[in-house]
Design a protein around this motif. Structure first.
Motif, mmCIF file in Angstrom:
data_model
loop_
_atom_site.group_PDB
_atom_site.id
_atom_site.type_symbol
_atom_site.label_atom_id
_atom_site.label_comp_id
_atom_site.label_asym_id
_atom_site.label_seq_id
_atom_site.Cartn_x
_atom_site.Cartn_y
_atom_site.Cartn_z
ATOM 1 N N GLY A 169 0.772 -1.238 0.000
ATOM 2 C CA GLY A 169 0.000 0.000 0.000
ATOM 3 C C GLY A 169 0.796 1.276 0.000
ATOM 4 N N GLY A 170 2.064 1.211 -0.343
ATOM 5 C CA GLY A 170 2.908 2.397 -0.271
ATOM 6 C C GLY A 170 2.489 3.526 -1.186
ATOM 7 N N HIS A 171 1.781 3.235 -2.281
ATOM 8 C CA HIS A 171 1.349 4.272 -3.220
ATOM 9 C C HIS A 171 0.026 4.915 -2.809
ATOM 10 N N LEU A 172 -0.620 4.375 -1.790
ATOM 11 C CA LEU A 172 -1.897 4.927 -1.357
ATOM 12 C C LEU A 172 -1.676 6.127 -0.442
ATOM 13 N N PRO A 173 -2.633 7.046 -0.370
ATOM 14 C CA PRO A 173 -2.470 8.222 0.494
ATOM 15 C C PRO A 173 -2.580 7.868 1.971
ATOM 16 N N GLY A 174 -2.076 8.756 2.807
ATOM 17 C CA GLY A 174 -2.181 8.559 4.252
ATOM 18 C C GLY A 174 -0.836 8.477 4.931
ATOM 19 N N GLU A 175 -0.828 8.709 6.233
ATOM 20 C CA GLU A 175 0.403 8.694 7.023
ATOM 21 C C GLU A 175 0.831 7.289 7.425
ATOM 22 N N THR A 176 -0.076 6.331 7.301
ATOM 23 C CA THR A 176 0.227 4.944 7.649
ATOM 24 C C THR A 176 0.280 4.093 6.391
ATOM 25 N N LEU A 177 1.330 3.303 6.274
ATOM 26 C CA LEU A 177 1.503 2.397 5.137
ATOM 27 C C LEU A 177 0.991 1.020 5.542
ATOM 28 N N THR A 178 0.113 0.461 4.732
ATOM 29 C CA THR A 178 -0.474 -0.852 5.019
ATOM 30 C C THR A 178 -0.184 -1.829 3.892
ATOM 31 N N ASP A 179 0.326 -2.987 4.251
ATOM 32 C CA ASP A 179 0.511 -4.096 3.309
ATOM 33 C C ASP A 179 -0.447 -5.202 3.715
ATOM 34 N N LEU A 180 -0.981 -5.893 2.730
ATOM 35 C CA LEU A 180 -2.040 -6.869 2.982
ATOM 36 C C LEU A 180 -1.699 -8.199 2.320
ATOM 37 N N LEU A 181 -1.698 -9.263 3.109
ATOM 38 C CA LEU A 181 -1.443 -10.607 2.594
ATOM 39 C C LEU A 181 -2.759 -11.365 2.497
ATOM 40 N N VAL A 182 -3.084 -11.814 1.286
ATOM 41 C CA VAL A 182 -4.295 -12.597 1.044
ATOM 42 C C VAL A 182 -3.882 -13.939 0.459
ATOM 43 N N ARG A 183 -4.405 -15.019 1.061
ATOM 44 C CA ARG A 183 -4.125 -16.367 0.575
ATOM 45 C C ARG A 183 -5.426 -17.136 0.443
ATOM 46 N N PRO A 184 -5.592 -17.868 -0.640
ATOM 47 C CA PRO A 184 -6.817 -18.678 -0.789
ATOM 48 C C PRO A 184 -6.975 -19.632 0.392
ATOM 49 N N GLY A 185 -8.122 -19.567 1.040
ATOM 50 C CA GLY A 185 -8.406 -20.490 2.132
ATOM 51 C C GLY A 185 -7.766 -20.147 3.454
ATOM 52 N N ALA A 186 -7.192 -18.948 3.595
ATOM 53 C CA ALA A 186 -6.536 -18.552 4.845
ATOM 54 C C ALA A 186 -6.970 -17.132 5.215
ATOM 55 N N PRO A 187 -6.937 -16.796 6.516
ATOM 56 C CA PRO A 187 -7.304 -15.437 6.923
ATOM 57 C C PRO A 187 -6.320 -14.417 6.359
ATOM 58 N N ALA A 188 -6.814 -13.240 6.030
ATOM 59 C CA ALA A 188 -5.941 -12.167 5.555
ATOM 60 C C ALA A 188 -5.123 -11.625 6.723
ATOM 61 N N ARG A 189 -3.960 -11.076 6.403
ATOM 62 C CA ARG A 189 -3.081 -10.493 7.421
ATOM 63 C C ARG A 189 -2.656 -9.102 6.957
ATOM 64 N N ARG A 190 -2.697 -8.131 7.864
ATOM 65 C CA ARG A 190 -2.298 -6.769 7.526
ATOM 66 C C ARG A 190 -1.097 -6.350 8.377
ATOM 67 N N TRP A 191 -0.217 -5.585 7.751
ATOM 68 C CA TRP A 191 0.909 -4.968 8.445
ATOM 69 C C TRP A 191 0.794 -3.452 8.297
ATOM 70 N N HIS A 192 1.052 -2.733 9.377
ATOM 71 C CA HIS A 192 0.982 -1.275 9.344
ATOM 72 C C HIS A 192 2.321 -0.705 9.798
ATOM 73 N N SER A 193 2.735 0.386 9.179
ATOM 74 C CA SER A 193 3.949 1.082 9.604
ATOM 75 C C SER A 193 3.826 2.556 9.238
ATOM 76 N N PRO A 194 4.466 3.427 10.005
ATOM 77 C CA PRO A 194 4.414 4.849 9.675
ATOM 78 C C PRO A 194 5.080 5.107 8.324
ATOM 79 N N ARG A 195 4.508 6.013 7.555
ATOM 80 C CA ARG A 195 5.111 6.370 6.278
ATOM 81 C C ARG A 195 6.385 7.165 6.528
ATOM 82 N N ARG A 196 7.465 6.797 5.858
ATOM 83 C CA ARG A 196 8.734 7.495 5.993
ATOM 84 C C ARG A 196 8.855 8.533 4.879
ATOM 85 N N ASP A 197 9.080 9.789 5.267
ATOM 86 C CA ASP A 197 9.213 10.863 4.288
ATOM 87 C C ASP A 197 10.637 10.862 3.759
ATOM 88 N N SER A 198 10.832 10.215 2.613
ATOM 89 C CA SER A 198 12.170 10.074 2.062
ATOM 90 C C SER A 198 12.099 9.961 0.548
#
Length: 271
Positions: A175-204
């Motif tokens: 999710g690094g290209h999406l707007p907002g101060e928090t960066l979210t990555d999302l793991l989706v697997r067939p037949g398994a619960p989704a998992r999300r990771w959040h981290s502050p966006r680094r201004d660089s």
């Protein structure tokens, strides 16, 4: 402990920030042994890509065969593919490898926005995605691969679910290209619960090679026998550390600090 053997099929970045160069640095820093099949050459720096020369598909396969025949591999990492012919040929070869983990970063453009994959090559990604263990698209790549807009976190989730269902492959939607101060990555697997990771966006501005680095770090983890979630955990932590250690080279999108300011001679000599 024997280092995991990571076979990298990707393009070369003459500026050293992304591509094969970033892949080798990442795998080495995370304790793996990097081997390569170069699929394309680029004339590239932090300001952009000045030229691209795809390597013929038969020679990409020759590199792969040379590595596998002697050294073997514990995992394969795919990055810039170079051409539709190479994508098709590599997919056919990988299908014969059975259960070997495969990480596919569907590279379409450089950080500068320069195009690295034409529509025919992107269409050929379908077979590579189906043979992969995990695919790691960013939001713009996910939009192209699914044919739907990806402008919000809900869009990211919907796109990842659609791609995972279509290909039967795990999808780490970044999710690094999406707007907002928090960066979210999302793991989706067939037949398994989704998992999300959040981290502050680094201004660089020094973010060249983040996608290559993340995918190679995941590959190194999978090659060492780590579960997907654990491999993603470590890979994201490594990316954050390399962003913090960026040397500030170049006038555009600068490279990350893959060495993490480490002093190997100090460690070796005990100083």
């Amino acid at each position: 402990m024997t280092p995991p053997r990571v076979l990298i099929v990707a393009g070369s970045d003459s500026g050293g920030g992304a591509g094969i160069q970033a892949d080798i640095k990442t795998v080495t820093m995370l304790g793996g042994f990097a081997m390569t099949a170069i699929a394309a050459l680029t004339a590239q720096n932090t300001l952009g890509v000045q030229g691209v020369m795809p390597v013929p598909a038969d020679f990409v396969l020759a590199q792969i065969e040379s590595v596998l025949a002697d050294l073997g591999a514990d995992v394969v990492k795919l990055g810039m593919i170079g051409s539709a012919a190479t994508a098709t040929a590599v997919a056919a070869r990988l299908e014969a490898l059975g259960s070997l983990p495969i990480v596919f970063d569907p590279v379409m453009a450089a950080s500068s926005g320069s195009v690295l994959a034409d529509p025919e090559t992107i269409a050929a990604f379908e077979r590579l995605m189906r043979v992969a263990t995990i695919v790691t698209p960013n939001a713009p790549e996910l939009a192209v691969l699914t044919g739907r807009a990806v402008e919000t976190l809900d869009d990211l989730a919907a796109g990842a679910e659609a791609l995972a269902a279509r290909t039967g492959t795990a999808v780490l939607a970044k999710g690094g290209h999406l707007p907002g101060e928090t960066l979210t990555d999302l793991l989706v697997r067939p037949g398994a619960p989704a998992r999300r990771w959040h981290s502050p966006r680094r201004d660089s501005r020094n973010t060249h090679g983040t996608g290559c680095t993340l995918a190679s770090a995941i590959a190194c983890g999978l090659g060492a026998g780590m579960a997907i979630e654990d491999a993603v955990d470590r890979a994201r932590a490594y990316v954050q550390a390399t962003l913090a250690a960026a040397p500030g080279f170049g006038a555009g999108h600068g490279p990350m600090g893959h060495s993490l300011d480490a002093d190997p001679f100090g460690r070796i000599t005990g100083d």
